[in-house]
Motif scaffolding. Structure first.
Motif, mmCIF file in Angstrom:
data_model
loop_
_atom_site.group_PDB
_atom_site.id
_atom_site.type_symbol
_atom_site.label_atom_id
_atom_site.label_comp_id
_atom_site.label_asym_id
_atom_site.label_seq_id
_atom_site.Cartn_x
_atom_site.Cartn_y
_atom_site.Cartn_z
ATOM 1 N N LYS A 354 0.818 -1.210 0.000
ATOM 2 C CA LYS A 354 0.000 0.000 0.000
ATOM 3 C C LYS A 354 0.856 1.266 0.000
ATOM 4 O O LYS A 354 0.327 2.379 -0.097
ATOM 5 N N TYR A 355 2.187 1.102 0.111
ATOM 6 C CA TYR A 355 3.091 2.250 0.115
ATOM 7 C C TYR A 355 3.982 2.256 -1.128
ATOM 8 O O TYR A 355 4.268 1.212 -1.711
ATOM 9 N N THR A 395 7.634 -0.604 8.458
ATOM 10 C CA THR A 395 7.069 0.711 8.150
ATOM 11 C C THR A 395 5.544 0.649 8.168
ATOM 12 O O THR A 395 4.944 -0.170 7.479
ATOM 13 N N ASP A 396 4.931 1.530 8.965
ATOM 14 C CA ASP A 396 3.468 1.527 9.069
ATOM 15 C C ASP A 396 2.871 2.923 8.966
ATOM 16 O O ASP A 396 1.734 3.153 9.371
ATOM 17 N N SER A 397 3.636 3.885 8.433
ATOM 18 C CA SER A 397 3.102 5.238 8.287
ATOM 19 C C SER A 397 3.835 5.958 7.171
ATOM 20 O O SER A 397 4.936 5.569 6.766
ATOM 21 N N VAL A 426 8.169 7.850 2.275
ATOM 22 C CA VAL A 426 7.149 6.820 2.057
ATOM 23 C C VAL A 426 5.792 7.493 1.919
ATOM 24 O O VAL A 426 5.419 8.361 2.729
ATOM 25 N N LYS A 427 5.042 7.092 0.902
ATOM 26 C CA LYS A 427 3.699 7.633 0.656
ATOM 27 C C LYS A 427 2.744 6.485 0.362
ATOM 28 O O LYS A 427 3.157 5.403 -0.045
ATOM 29 N N LEU A 428 1.449 6.750 0.560
ATOM 30 C CA LEU A 428 0.434 5.771 0.179
ATOM 31 C C LEU A 428 0.408 5.636 -1.336
ATOM 32 O O LEU A 428 0.487 6.628 -2.066
ATOM 33 N N ALA A 429 0.277 4.414 -1.778
ATOM 34 C CA ALA A 429 0.287 4.163 -3.228
ATOM 35 C C ALA A 429 -0.983 4.707 -3.868
ATOM 36 O O ALA A 429 -2.034 4.751 -3.263
#
Length: 429
Positions: A354-355, A395-397, A426-429
Protein backbone atom coordinates in the motif's frame (compact mmCIF):
# COMPACT_ATOMS: atom_id res chain seq x y z
CA UNK A 1 -118.91 77.89 26.32
CA UNK A 2 -115.46 76.70 27.35
CA UNK A 3 -116.22 77.74 30.91
CA UNK A 4 -119.32 75.67 30.89
CA UNK A 5 -117.45 72.77 29.44
CA UNK A 6 -114.79 72.95 32.15
CA UNK A 7 -117.45 73.11 34.84
CA UNK A 8 -118.64 69.68 33.90
CA UNK A 9 -117.78 67.00 36.56
CA UNK A 10 -116.67 64.42 34.03
CA UNK A 11 -114.14 66.88 32.54
CA UNK A 12 -112.52 67.44 35.89
CA UNK A 13 -112.29 63.71 36.46
CA UNK A 14 -110.66 63.11 33.07
CA UNK A 15 -108.10 65.89 33.64
CA UNK A 16 -107.19 64.51 37.07
CA UNK A 17 -106.70 61.04 35.56
CA UNK A 18 -104.39 62.38 32.85
CA UNK A 19 -102.28 64.26 35.34
CA UNK A 20 -101.97 61.14 37.50
CA UNK A 21 -100.79 59.06 34.56
CA UNK A 22 -98.16 61.65 33.58
CA UNK A 23 -96.92 61.84 37.14
CA UNK A 24 -96.66 58.01 37.35
CA UNK A 25 -94.48 57.65 34.27
CA UNK A 26 -92.33 60.58 35.33
CA UNK A 27 -91.53 58.84 38.63
CA UNK A 28 -90.73 55.53 36.86
CA UNK A 29 -88.19 57.21 34.55
CA UNK A 30 -86.49 58.89 37.50
CA UNK A 31 -86.34 55.56 39.36
CA UNK A 32 -84.73 53.83 36.33
CA UNK A 33 -82.11 56.55 36.09
CA UNK A 34 -81.43 56.28 39.78
CA UNK A 35 -81.11 52.46 39.53
CA UNK A 36 -78.62 52.73 36.68
CA UNK A 37 -76.55 55.20 38.59
CA UNK A 38 -76.42 52.99 41.71
CA UNK A 39 -76.03 49.49 40.13
CA UNK A 40 -74.15 49.63 36.78
CA UNK A 41 -72.69 53.03 36.58
CA UNK A 42 -69.01 51.92 36.23
CA UNK A 43 -66.70 49.10 35.09
CA UNK A 44 -63.00 48.26 35.30
CA UNK A 45 -60.48 45.65 34.14
CA UNK A 46 -58.13 43.69 36.38
CA UNK A 47 -55.16 42.34 34.47
CA UNK A 48 -53.14 39.15 35.04
CA UNK A 49 -55.19 37.56 37.78
CA UNK A 50 -53.62 34.20 38.83
CA UNK A 51 -55.58 31.01 38.16
CA UNK A 52 -55.43 28.25 40.76
CA UNK A 53 -55.57 24.65 39.54
CA UNK A 54 -56.84 21.84 41.75
CA UNK A 55 -55.78 18.30 40.81
CA UNK A 56 -53.77 15.30 42.07
CA UNK A 57 -50.34 16.85 41.57
CA UNK A 58 -48.53 13.84 43.04
CA UNK A 59 -49.64 11.48 40.29
CA UNK A 60 -50.86 13.73 37.47
CA UNK A 61 -49.60 16.54 35.26
CA UNK A 62 -51.94 19.18 33.81
CA UNK A 63 -51.20 21.35 30.79
CA UNK A 64 -53.22 24.02 29.02
CA UNK A 65 -54.25 26.14 32.01
CA UNK A 66 -52.98 29.72 31.69
CA UNK A 67 -51.10 31.15 34.64
CA UNK A 68 -53.22 34.32 34.57
CA UNK A 69 -56.34 35.73 32.91
CA UNK A 70 -57.87 39.19 32.56
CA UNK A 71 -61.07 39.99 34.50
CA UNK A 72 -63.60 42.71 33.62
CA UNK A 73 -66.09 43.72 36.37
CA UNK A 74 -69.13 46.00 36.11
CA UNK A 75 -71.35 47.25 38.91
CA UNK A 76 -71.66 49.80 41.69
CA UNK A 77 -68.68 52.10 41.76
CA UNK A 78 -67.82 51.44 45.39
CA UNK A 79 -67.90 47.65 44.91
CA UNK A 80 -65.89 47.81 41.66
CA UNK A 81 -63.23 49.99 43.32
CA UNK A 82 -62.92 47.86 46.46
CA UNK A 83 -62.78 44.62 44.43
CA UNK A 84 -59.93 45.93 42.24
CA UNK A 85 -58.09 47.30 45.25
CA UNK A 86 -58.39 44.27 47.52
CA UNK A 87 -58.21 41.51 44.89
CA UNK A 88 -59.53 39.14 47.52
CA UNK A 89 -61.34 36.93 45.03
CA UNK A 90 -60.16 33.61 43.52
CA UNK A 91 -60.12 32.24 40.00
CA UNK A 92 -59.85 28.46 39.85
CA UNK A 93 -60.02 25.39 37.66
CA UNK A 94 -61.05 22.25 39.51
CA UNK A 95 -59.96 19.08 37.68
CA UNK A 96 -60.10 16.63 40.55
CA UNK A 97 -63.12 14.79 39.21
CA UNK A 98 -61.90 14.54 35.61
CA UNK A 99 -60.24 11.43 34.10
CA UNK A 100 -57.00 11.52 32.13
CA UNK A 101 -57.34 13.04 28.68
CA UNK A 102 -58.35 16.28 26.97
CA UNK A 103 -61.14 18.48 28.46
CA UNK A 104 -62.67 21.91 27.98
CA UNK A 105 -63.40 23.47 31.37
CA UNK A 106 -64.77 26.79 32.62
CA UNK A 107 -62.74 29.01 34.90
CA UNK A 108 -64.68 29.49 38.12
CA UNK A 109 -64.82 32.59 40.33
CA UNK A 110 -65.05 32.69 44.10
CA UNK A 111 -65.63 35.52 46.60
CA UNK A 112 -66.94 38.02 44.03
CA UNK A 113 -70.01 40.18 44.87
CA UNK A 114 -73.25 39.04 43.28
CA UNK A 115 -73.88 42.67 42.34
CA UNK A 116 -71.00 42.56 39.88
CA UNK A 117 -71.23 41.51 36.27
CA UNK A 118 -68.01 39.46 35.66
CA UNK A 119 -66.33 38.64 32.35
CA UNK A 120 -63.18 36.48 32.04
CA UNK A 121 -60.80 36.40 29.10
CA UNK A 122 -60.59 33.51 28.39
CA UNK A 123 -63.64 32.12 30.12
CA UNK A 124 -62.89 28.48 29.22
CA UNK A 125 -59.64 26.59 28.66
CA UNK A 126 -58.63 23.37 26.92
CA UNK A 127 -56.63 21.21 29.33
CA UNK A 128 -54.84 17.86 29.13
CA UNK A 129 -54.63 15.63 32.21
CA UNK A 130 -51.78 13.06 32.04
CA UNK A 131 -49.97 10.58 34.19
CA UNK A 132 -46.84 11.96 35.90
CA UNK A 133 -43.66 9.86 35.56
CA UNK A 134 -39.96 10.28 36.38
CA UNK A 135 -36.97 8.98 34.46
CA UNK A 136 -33.19 9.16 34.85
CA UNK A 137 -31.12 10.57 31.98
CA UNK A 138 -27.38 10.89 31.36
CA UNK A 139 -26.26 14.49 30.88
CA UNK A 140 -24.31 15.19 27.68
CA UNK A 141 -21.79 18.04 28.10
CA UNK A 142 -20.80 20.27 25.19
CA UNK A 143 -18.58 23.25 24.40
CA UNK A 144 -18.52 25.35 21.25
CA UNK A 145 -14.98 24.75 20.00
CA UNK A 146 -15.01 28.07 18.17
CA UNK A 147 -14.45 29.62 21.60
CA UNK A 148 -11.06 27.90 21.89
CA UNK A 149 -7.79 29.66 21.18
CA UNK A 150 -6.00 28.61 18.01
CA UNK A 151 -4.10 25.29 18.28
CA UNK A 152 -6.08 24.20 21.36
CA UNK A 153 -8.64 21.41 21.66
CA UNK A 154 -10.93 19.83 24.24
CA UNK A 155 -9.38 16.74 25.79
CA UNK A 156 -12.19 15.80 28.14
CA UNK A 157 -15.62 17.03 29.29
CA UNK A 158 -16.94 15.76 32.63
CA UNK A 159 -20.26 16.38 34.42
CA UNK A 160 -20.97 16.00 38.12
CA UNK A 161 -23.48 14.52 38.68
CA UNK A 162 -23.44 12.69 35.38
CA UNK A 163 -27.14 11.75 35.60
CA UNK A 164 -30.26 13.74 36.50
CA UNK A 165 -33.92 12.86 37.14
CA UNK A 166 -36.58 14.37 34.89
CA UNK A 167 -40.24 14.47 35.95
CA UNK A 168 -43.20 15.42 33.79
CA UNK A 169 -46.14 14.23 31.73
CA UNK A 170 -45.65 10.77 30.28
CA UNK A 171 -45.96 12.01 26.70
CA UNK A 172 -43.37 14.74 27.35
CA UNK A 173 -40.89 12.35 28.97
CA UNK A 174 -41.24 10.00 26.01
CA UNK A 175 -40.46 12.92 23.64
CA UNK A 176 -37.09 13.65 25.26
CA UNK A 177 -34.22 13.28 22.77
CA UNK A 178 -31.42 15.33 24.33
CA UNK A 179 -30.33 16.19 27.85
CA UNK A 180 -27.49 18.68 27.51
CA UNK A 181 -25.41 21.10 29.51
CA UNK A 182 -23.28 23.73 27.78
CA UNK A 183 -20.03 25.12 29.13
CA UNK A 184 -19.21 28.56 27.85
CA UNK A 185 -16.76 31.42 28.19
CA UNK A 186 -15.06 34.25 26.34
CA UNK A 187 -13.47 33.56 22.98
CA UNK A 188 -9.84 32.49 23.14
CA UNK A 189 -10.05 29.83 25.87
CA UNK A 190 -6.60 28.29 26.36
CA UNK A 191 -6.77 26.58 29.75
CA UNK A 192 -8.93 24.08 31.62
CA UNK A 193 -11.81 25.35 33.78
CA UNK A 194 -14.90 24.38 35.80
CA UNK A 195 -18.31 26.06 35.99
CA UNK A 196 -21.94 25.52 37.06
CA UNK A 197 -24.43 25.36 34.23
CA UNK A 198 -28.14 24.68 33.74
CA UNK A 199 -29.33 21.40 32.23
CA UNK A 200 -31.49 21.64 29.12
CA UNK A 201 -34.05 18.98 28.17
CA UNK A 202 -34.96 19.03 24.48
CA UNK A 203 -37.09 17.13 21.99
CA UNK A 204 -36.05 16.02 18.51
CA UNK A 205 -36.56 19.52 17.07
CA UNK A 206 -34.47 21.00 19.91
CA UNK A 207 -37.51 22.55 21.57
CA UNK A 208 -37.18 23.05 25.32
CA UNK A 209 -39.59 20.79 27.22
CA UNK A 210 -41.69 21.75 30.25
CA UNK A 211 -40.37 19.31 32.85
CA UNK A 212 -38.95 19.33 36.36
CA UNK A 213 -35.20 18.63 36.52
CA UNK A 214 -33.40 17.45 39.62
CA UNK A 215 -30.79 18.79 39.99
CA UNK A 216 -31.35 21.67 37.58
CA UNK A 217 -27.68 22.78 37.73
CA UNK A 218 -24.60 20.57 37.38
CA UNK A 219 -20.85 21.11 37.56
CA UNK A 220 -19.01 20.96 34.21
CA UNK A 221 -15.26 20.29 34.14
CA UNK A 222 -13.51 21.12 30.85
CA UNK A 223 -9.98 19.86 30.22
CA UNK A 224 -8.21 21.78 27.45
CA UNK A 225 -4.73 21.40 26.01
CA UNK A 226 -2.80 22.44 22.96
CA UNK A 227 -3.12 20.18 19.91
CA UNK A 228 -0.50 17.45 20.11
CA UNK A 229 0.74 14.42 18.24
CA UNK A 230 3.07 11.64 19.33
CA UNK A 231 5.67 10.77 16.70
CA UNK A 232 8.68 8.41 16.63
CA UNK A 233 12.21 9.74 16.99
CA UNK A 234 14.40 8.73 14.02
CA UNK A 235 18.19 9.01 14.25
CA UNK A 236 19.72 9.88 10.86
CA UNK A 237 23.46 9.50 10.22
CA UNK A 238 25.11 12.44 8.51
CA UNK A 239 28.68 12.70 7.28
CA UNK A 240 31.32 9.96 7.07
CA UNK A 241 33.12 8.30 9.94
CA UNK A 242 36.90 8.54 10.27
CA UNK A 243 38.94 5.97 8.30
CA UNK A 244 39.62 3.83 11.35
CA UNK A 245 36.05 4.11 12.77
CA UNK A 246 33.08 1.87 12.10
CA UNK A 247 29.72 2.99 13.52
CA UNK A 248 28.08 -0.25 14.58
CA UNK A 249 24.84 1.29 15.87
CA UNK A 250 23.13 4.46 17.07
CA UNK A 251 20.25 4.01 19.52
CA UNK A 252 18.23 6.04 21.98
CA UNK A 253 15.85 5.16 24.81
CA UNK A 254 13.62 8.07 23.76
CA UNK A 255 11.44 6.31 21.22
CA UNK A 256 8.70 8.94 20.81
CA UNK A 257 8.05 12.59 21.59
CA UNK A 258 4.91 14.71 21.65
CA UNK A 259 4.71 17.71 19.31
CA UNK A 260 2.37 20.68 19.95
CA UNK A 261 0.91 23.09 17.43
CA UNK A 262 -1.80 23.65 14.84
CA UNK A 263 -3.61 20.50 13.70
CA UNK A 264 -2.78 21.13 10.04
CA UNK A 265 0.92 21.33 10.87
CA UNK A 266 0.88 18.20 13.01
CA UNK A 267 -0.98 16.20 10.37
CA UNK A 268 1.92 16.78 7.97
CA UNK A 269 4.54 15.37 10.38
CA UNK A 270 4.95 11.59 10.73
CA UNK A 271 8.26 11.43 12.65
CA UNK A 272 10.94 13.64 14.20
CA UNK A 273 14.27 13.25 12.40
CA UNK A 274 17.41 13.87 14.46
CA UNK A 275 20.62 14.27 12.44
CA UNK A 276 23.71 12.69 14.00
CA UNK A 277 27.09 13.86 12.67
CA UNK A 278 29.01 10.56 12.72
CA UNK A 279 32.22 12.24 11.62
CA UNK A 280 32.62 13.48 15.21
CA UNK A 281 32.11 10.08 16.86
CA UNK A 282 35.44 8.50 17.81
CA UNK A 283 34.49 6.02 20.54
CA UNK A 284 31.63 4.08 22.09
CA UNK A 285 29.60 6.16 24.50
CA UNK A 286 26.66 8.48 25.12
CA UNK A 287 26.10 12.07 24.06
CA UNK A 288 23.19 14.52 24.02
CA UNK A 289 21.63 16.27 21.06
CA UNK A 290 19.08 19.08 21.05
CA UNK A 291 15.85 18.01 19.40
CA UNK A 292 15.04 20.10 16.31
CA UNK A 293 11.68 21.88 16.35
CA UNK A 294 9.86 21.49 13.01
CA UNK A 295 8.42 24.59 11.39
CA UNK A 296 4.99 25.44 12.80
CA UNK A 297 5.47 23.38 15.98
CA UNK A 298 5.14 25.49 19.14
CA UNK A 299 6.89 23.11 21.53
CA UNK A 300 8.18 19.55 22.01
CA UNK A 301 7.62 17.39 25.09
CA UNK A 302 11.40 16.82 25.39
CA UNK A 303 14.25 19.25 24.73
CA UNK A 304 17.12 16.79 24.27
CA UNK A 305 17.77 13.19 23.30
CA UNK A 306 20.55 10.93 24.59
CA UNK A 307 22.24 8.91 21.83
CA UNK A 308 24.08 5.66 22.52
CA UNK A 309 26.84 5.07 19.97
CA UNK A 310 28.49 1.66 19.51
CA UNK A 311 31.83 2.07 17.70
CA UNK A 312 34.53 -0.28 16.43
CA UNK A 313 37.99 1.29 16.23
CA UNK A 314 40.42 -0.42 13.87
CA UNK A 315 43.85 -1.41 15.30
CA UNK A 316 47.13 0.19 14.23
CA UNK A 317 47.86 -2.50 11.63
CA UNK A 318 48.78 -1.36 8.15
CA UNK A 319 45.73 -1.06 5.96
CA UNK A 320 45.41 -3.46 3.08
CA UNK A 321 47.07 -2.21 -0.08
CA UNK A 322 45.07 -0.95 -3.00
CA UNK A 323 44.62 -3.42 -5.81
CA UNK A 324 47.39 -3.21 -8.41
CA UNK A 325 46.62 -2.54 -11.96
CA UNK A 326 49.38 -4.95 -12.95
CA UNK A 327 48.64 -8.66 -13.40
CA UNK A 328 49.00 -10.41 -10.02
CA UNK A 329 51.90 -12.70 -9.31
CA UNK A 330 51.56 -15.97 -7.43
CA UNK A 331 52.86 -14.21 -4.33
CA UNK A 332 50.35 -11.35 -4.72
CA UNK A 333 47.38 -13.75 -4.85
CA UNK A 334 47.63 -14.38 -1.11
CA UNK A 335 47.73 -10.66 -0.19
CA UNK A 336 44.57 -8.77 1.05
CA UNK A 337 43.78 -5.89 -1.23
CA UNK A 338 40.87 -3.41 -1.50
CA UNK A 339 38.72 -2.32 -4.34
CA UNK A 340 35.88 0.23 -4.53
CA UNK A 341 32.72 -0.61 -6.38
CA UNK A 342 30.81 2.56 -7.20
CA UNK A 343 27.07 3.18 -7.65
CA UNK A 344 25.80 -0.10 -6.25
CA UNK A 345 21.97 0.20 -6.17
CA UNK A 346 20.11 -0.16 -2.86
CA UNK A 347 17.14 -2.54 -2.98
CA UNK A 348 14.04 -1.86 -0.80
CA UNK A 349 12.71 -5.06 0.79
CA UNK A 350 9.55 -5.76 2.80
CA UNK A 351 7.65 -2.50 2.16
CA UNK A 352 3.89 -3.03 2.31
CA UNK A 353 2.22 -2.89 -1.12
CA UNK A 354 0.00 0.00 0.00
CA UNK A 355 3.09 2.25 0.11
CA UNK A 356 5.49 3.62 -2.45
CA UNK A 357 8.96 4.95 -1.66
CA UNK A 358 11.57 7.31 -3.10
CA UNK A 359 15.14 7.98 -1.97
CA UNK A 360 15.92 11.22 -0.18
CA UNK A 361 19.45 10.36 0.97
CA UNK A 362 21.27 9.36 -1.15
CA UNK A 363 18.96 10.93 -3.75
CA UNK A 364 19.89 8.49 -6.52
CA UNK A 365 19.56 5.39 -4.34
CA UNK A 366 23.08 4.10 -4.89
CA UNK A 367 26.12 3.71 -2.60
CA UNK A 368 29.79 2.90 -2.99
CA UNK A 369 31.07 -0.37 -1.52
CA UNK A 370 34.72 -0.80 -0.59
CA UNK A 371 35.62 -4.49 -0.33
CA UNK A 372 38.71 -6.21 1.06
CA UNK A 373 39.67 -9.73 0.01
CA UNK A 374 42.42 -11.84 -1.52
CA UNK A 375 43.56 -10.47 -4.82
CA UNK A 376 42.41 -13.41 -6.88
CA UNK A 377 38.91 -13.07 -5.37
CA UNK A 378 38.88 -9.32 -5.90
CA UNK A 379 39.77 -9.80 -9.52
CA UNK A 380 36.72 -12.00 -10.05
CA UNK A 381 34.21 -9.63 -8.40
CA UNK A 382 31.73 -7.47 -10.28
CA UNK A 383 29.04 -5.01 -9.07
CA UNK A 384 26.38 -7.66 -9.54
CA UNK A 385 28.13 -9.87 -6.96
CA UNK A 386 27.35 -7.30 -4.24
CA UNK A 387 23.74 -6.82 -3.09
CA UNK A 388 22.88 -3.83 -0.84
CA UNK A 389 19.42 -3.93 0.78
CA UNK A 390 17.27 -2.28 3.43
CA UNK A 391 14.43 -3.87 5.41
CA UNK A 392 11.27 -1.69 5.37
CA UNK A 393 8.90 -4.37 6.71
CA UNK A 394 8.32 -2.41 9.93
CA UNK A 395 7.07 0.71 8.15
CA UNK A 396 3.47 1.53 9.07
CA UNK A 397 3.10 5.24 8.29
CA UNK A 398 3.84 7.85 5.65
CA UNK A 399 6.71 10.32 5.93
CA UNK A 400 10.48 10.26 6.10
CA UNK A 401 12.05 7.07 7.44
CA UNK A 402 15.71 6.07 7.88
CA UNK A 403 16.89 2.48 7.46
CA UNK A 404 20.23 0.72 8.11
CA UNK A 405 21.83 -1.04 5.15
CA UNK A 406 23.01 -4.62 4.87
CA UNK A 407 25.32 -6.18 2.25
CA UNK A 408 25.26 -9.65 0.79
CA UNK A 409 28.77 -10.45 -0.57
CA UNK A 410 30.69 -13.64 -1.45
CA UNK A 411 32.49 -15.49 1.32
CA UNK A 412 35.90 -14.10 2.18
CA UNK A 413 34.97 -10.53 1.32
CA UNK A 414 35.01 -7.75 3.91
CA UNK A 415 33.10 -4.61 2.98
CA UNK A 416 32.52 -1.02 3.97
CA UNK A 417 29.76 1.28 2.71
CA UNK A 418 29.96 4.93 1.81
CA UNK A 419 26.70 5.36 3.82
CA UNK A 420 25.54 3.10 6.60
CA UNK A 421 21.85 4.07 6.24
CA UNK A 422 19.52 5.66 3.75
CA UNK A 423 16.42 7.86 4.06
CA UNK A 424 13.22 7.15 2.16
CA UNK A 425 10.08 9.20 1.70
CA UNK A 426 7.15 6.82 2.06
CA UNK A 427 3.70 7.63 0.66
CA UNK A 428 0.43 5.77 0.18
CA UNK A 429 0.29 4.16 -3.23
Amino acid sequence: MIDKFMDKPWFLRFTALALAIILFFSVQVDDAKTNRNTIGDTWDAIRDVPVEVFYDNENLVVSGVPETVDVTIEGPANIVQSTKLMKDFILKVDLRSLPNGKHTVRIQTENLSEKLNVKLEPATVDVVVEEKISKTFKVDPELNERLLAESFNVVKLEVDPSEIEVTGAKSVIEAIEFVKVSATGDKGINKSFEQRAKVRVLDRELNKLNVTIEPADVNVKVEIEENSKEVPVILRKRGMPADNITIDSLTTELKTVKLYGAKKTLDSISNLNVDVDISKIVETGKFELTLPKPKGVSKISEDKVTVNAAVTVQTGEDPPPDISMDPPTEEDSNVDVTKEFKDVPVAVKGLDEKYTSSFLEPPNGVVDVTVTAKQDLINSLENSDLTVTLDASGTDSEGEHSYPLSVNAPNGVAWKLSAVEVTLEVKLA
